[in-house]
Design an enzyme around this catalytic site. Sequence first.
Site, PDB file in Angstrom:
ATOM      1  CE1 TYR A   1      13.999  79.626  68.710  1.00  0.00           C
ATOM      2  CE2 TYR A   1      14.564  80.697  70.099  1.00  0.00           C
ATOM      3  CZ  TYR A   1      14.666  79.099  69.522  1.00  0.00           C
ATOM      4  OH  TYR A   1      15.482  77.877  70.235  1.00  0.00           O
TER       5      TYR A   1
ATOM      6  CB  THR B   1      17.565  80.322  73.845  1.00  0.00           C
ATOM      7  OG1 THR B   1      17.798  79.148  72.529  1.00  0.00           O
ATOM      8  CG2 THR B   1      16.213  80.871  74.235  1.00  0.00           C
ATOM      9  CB  THR B   2      22.466  78.534  71.759  1.00  0.00           C
ATOM     10  OG1 THR B   2      22.012  77.878  71.890  1.00  0.00           O
ATOM     11  CG2 THR B   2      23.554  77.810  72.496  1.00  0.00           C
TER      12      THR B   2
ATOM     13  CB  ILE C   1      18.826  79.063  63.301  1.00  0.00           C
ATOM     14  CG1 ILE C   1      18.764  80.137  62.228  1.00  0.00           C
ATOM     15  CG2 ILE C   1      19.616  79.874  64.402  1.00  0.00           C
ATOM     16  CD1 ILE C   1      17.681  81.514  63.051  1.00  0.00           C
TER      17      ILE C   1
END
Length: 329
Positions: free
Chosen positions: A135, A46-47, A205
């Site tokens: 996640y 997503t980052t 993470i």
Amino acid sequence: MKPLFQGACTALVTPFRLDFVHTEAYDQLLDRQMKAGIAALVVCGTTGESATMSDTERLDLIGHTVDYVRGRCKVIAGTGSNHTAHAVTLSKEAEKLGADGLLLVSPYYNKATEAGLIAHYTAIADQVHIPCIAYNVPSRTGVDIPVSVYRALAAHPNFCGVKEAGGDVGKIARIRQACGPEFFIWSGNDDQTVPVMALGGLGVISVLSNLYPETVVRLTGLCLAGRYRYTRQSPSRPDAHHRRFVLRGQPHPRQGRPAPGRTGRGPLPPASYGPDAGASGAAAALGGRSLRDPRKQLRPRPGAGTRVTASSVGKPHSPSAAKSRTRPR
């Protein structure tokens, strides 16, 4: 099953230029991370703005990262989707490209039930032969994965653990109790790295490590060694840095102080350069090197499909070059 990694893993940003993946800048980011001793990298998470990328771009970038890293750290591919069949396809392709593991965000928007989450994750894990990490980030997906789902996933031979970003530190202890020591936990929030690791987590993470990889590597090293009292005394604790770039509810290093010319894709707004933007960050993280070819991009891998390339766009006008030609002698 052994843990996929211990310590610091960076959820890597994807630099774009002229709406293409900027591979020169990306390779500089990879060099920076490996020099800092990062244990693993998440690509197209997503980052990394994977939601704005085509499948071809995502798979190209995963394959490029595997080829560039050459085993110097683990490469974890973000292949999650709210469409189960799509996630299965991306996951199988990422495995073929050589990814060491998969990061699978829970289905977003759909608000799947407990049974639906188990079925979704099991369908993906049944089709691959590399470790899978669930996640949980309910602030983005709308669903907080319950401990009962982790208990079911812990019984699957391909599920090794979870990136937990729900913000409930007490849940870490409940996961450990329900799933046992071989279902590993990584913090998904930089400001909760120490408490999560104190409760048995193996690392983080991290978004922050895009800007401060040495800080996060050192912090997780202290925690793994059980030296928690030294984390309280550290002059570069991540919680202070974290507040600098969590702006407008968007924890993203672009909100810090990105190097000029590197932008994201819509709908993320352009990053600000105000005095409170904080980190002396990505410019230093890139070693201060210039961007010589802003149109450089990934070449499509064989069979990966076609797309518009930079060569199809007219060459940009260079004011500096024009001035040099007219400068009086």
